[in-house]
Design a protein around this motif. Sequence first.
Motif, PDB file in Angstrom:
ATOM      1  N   LEU A  27     -42.984 -28.146 -14.444  1.00 17.58           N
ATOM      2  CA  LEU A  27     -42.237 -26.890 -14.446  1.00 17.58           C
ATOM      3  C   LEU A  27     -41.926 -26.546 -13.002  1.00 17.58           C
ATOM      4  O   LEU A  27     -42.829 -26.262 -12.207  1.00 17.58           O
ATOM      5  CB  LEU A  27     -43.041 -25.754 -15.080  1.00 17.58           C
ATOM      6  CG  LEU A  27     -42.446 -24.342 -14.894  1.00 17.58           C
ATOM      7  CD1 LEU A  27     -41.090 -24.219 -15.577  1.00 17.58           C
ATOM      8  CD2 LEU A  27     -43.408 -23.268 -15.400  1.00 17.58           C
ATOM      9  N   GLY A  98     -37.035 -23.549 -14.165  1.00 14.24           N
ATOM     10  CA  GLY A  98     -37.396 -22.166 -14.462  1.00 14.24           C
ATOM     11  C   GLY A  98     -37.188 -21.232 -13.297  1.00 14.24           C
ATOM     12  O   GLY A  98     -36.968 -21.643 -12.154  1.00 14.24           O
ATOM     13  N   LEU A 120     -36.861 -22.196 -18.543  1.00 13.44           N
ATOM     14  CA  LEU A 120     -37.722 -21.029 -18.728  1.00 13.44           C
ATOM     15  C   LEU A 120     -37.132 -19.890 -17.910  1.00 13.44           C
ATOM     16  O   LEU A 120     -37.074 -19.968 -16.679  1.00 13.44           O
ATOM     17  CB  LEU A 120     -39.150 -21.330 -18.275  1.00 13.44           C
ATOM     18  CG  LEU A 120     -40.106 -20.131 -18.277  1.00 13.44           C
ATOM     19  CD1 LEU A 120     -40.276 -19.559 -19.681  1.00 13.44           C
ATOM     20  CD2 LEU A 120     -41.450 -20.511 -17.669  1.00 13.44           C
ATOM     21  N   THR A 147     -34.068 -23.234 -24.327  1.00 12.31           N
ATOM     22  CA  THR A 147     -34.308 -22.160 -23.369  1.00 12.31           C
ATOM     23  C   THR A 147     -35.225 -21.102 -23.974  1.00 12.31           C
ATOM     24  O   THR A 147     -35.040 -20.695 -25.122  1.00 12.31           O
ATOM     25  CB  THR A 147     -32.981 -21.496 -22.947  1.00 12.31           C
ATOM     26  OG1 THR A 147     -32.136 -22.483 -22.338  1.00 12.31           O
ATOM     27  CG2 THR A 147     -33.211 -20.364 -21.963  1.00 12.31           C
ATOM     28  N   LEU A 148     -36.203 -20.672 -23.180  1.00 10.73           N
ATOM     29  CA  LEU A 148     -37.063 -19.554 -23.557  1.00 10.73           C
ATOM     30  C   LEU A 148     -36.837 -18.414 -22.583  1.00 10.73           C
ATOM     31  O   LEU A 148     -36.938 -18.595 -21.364  1.00 10.73           O
ATOM     32  CB  LEU A 148     -38.539 -19.960 -23.522  1.00 10.73           C
ATOM     33  CG  LEU A 148     -39.533 -18.807 -23.778  1.00 10.73           C
ATOM     34  CD1 LEU A 148     -39.410 -18.280 -25.197  1.00 10.73           C
ATOM     35  CD2 LEU A 148     -40.967 -19.243 -23.479  1.00 10.73           C
ATOM     36  N   VAL A 201     -45.533 -19.019 -23.172  1.00  7.77           N
ATOM     37  CA  VAL A 201     -44.978 -20.174 -22.454  1.00  7.77           C
ATOM     38  C   VAL A 201     -45.731 -21.441 -22.850  1.00  7.77           C
ATOM     39  O   VAL A 201     -45.114 -22.498 -23.093  1.00  7.77           O
ATOM     40  CB  VAL A 201     -45.029 -19.952 -20.936  1.00  7.77           C
ATOM     41  CG1 VAL A 201     -44.596 -21.217 -20.193  1.00  7.77           C
ATOM     42  CG2 VAL A 201     -44.113 -18.792 -20.539  1.00  7.77           C
ATOM     43  N   TRP A 204     -44.547 -22.518 -26.279  1.00  5.08           N
ATOM     44  CA  TRP A 204     -43.174 -23.046 -26.232  1.00  5.08           C
ATOM     45  C   TRP A 204     -43.142 -24.433 -25.609  1.00  5.08           C
ATOM     46  O   TRP A 204     -42.480 -25.337 -26.131  1.00  5.08           O
ATOM     47  CB  TRP A 204     -42.296 -22.082 -25.445  1.00  5.08           C
ATOM     48  CG  TRP A 204     -40.908 -22.568 -25.179  1.00  5.08           C
ATOM     49  CD1 TRP A 204     -39.887 -22.710 -26.072  1.00  5.08           C
ATOM     50  CD2 TRP A 204     -40.368 -22.971 -23.915  1.00  5.08           C
ATOM     51  NE1 TRP A 204     -38.757 -23.175 -25.442  1.00  5.08           N
ATOM     52  CE2 TRP A 204     -39.025 -23.347 -24.121  1.00  5.08           C
ATOM     53  CE3 TRP A 204     -40.896 -23.047 -22.620  1.00  5.08           C
ATOM     54  CZ2 TRP A 204     -38.201 -23.787 -23.084  1.00  5.08           C
ATOM     55  CZ3 TRP A 204     -40.093 -23.476 -21.587  1.00  5.08           C
ATOM     56  CH2 TRP A 204     -38.752 -23.853 -21.831  1.00  5.08           C
TER      57      TRP A 204
END
Length: 209
Positions: A27, A98, A120, A147-148, A201, A204
């Motif tokens: 990430l 992110g 993210l 996508t979150l 998170v 996900w």
Amino acid sequence: MSTETVETEAGTARITWHHAEKPRLVLAVSHGAGGGVEARDLQALAAVLPGRGVSVALVEQPWRVAGKKVAPAPKTLDVGWRGIWPAVVAPGLPVISGGRSAGARVACRTATELGAHAVLALSFPLHPPGRPEKSRADELLGAGVPTLVVQGGNDPFGRPDEFPAGGYALVEVAYGDHGFAVPKRAGVTQEETLEVVTAEVVGWVASLG
């Protein structure tokens, strides 16, 4: 934890790595226009995700590294993000792009181009406070990858119920403002609120495969 500097066309960026012992994902996440990687949500994710097999790269954009107080134009932020991307890509490891606030916009705008596995978006600034007609929904809807969005229920840059329907997941952080701070009257602590953010998170990321 380790730190490296990366030269980009927008200047020198800095990456602080929080390494997973056996990473399966990376990430890469950046800050907003009003703060740095010390933001409470970014630090919480950096503390939790490595234990779940996700190496976290906290990225400081060149303007922050240079000590400037005001973020440059979005186009320049994108240049900085493109410049750090090769440094966060490891062979065989998908990279989630992110960011929080302005960083979330950068992640959405560049995701497809850079080959991000997913996006993210923390506290996506759907519009300037009090200016819902200045929507940035097209950036979010155009991300082109899973996508979150994690959004505070009282975020003046866009409450969850203001977001348009689209091909992304959205999680509301009850009572949270743009920085996921919660008022004392909320009946939940700041620590509990951050646990909601990290748990959502983590769940996900696990669903991404």
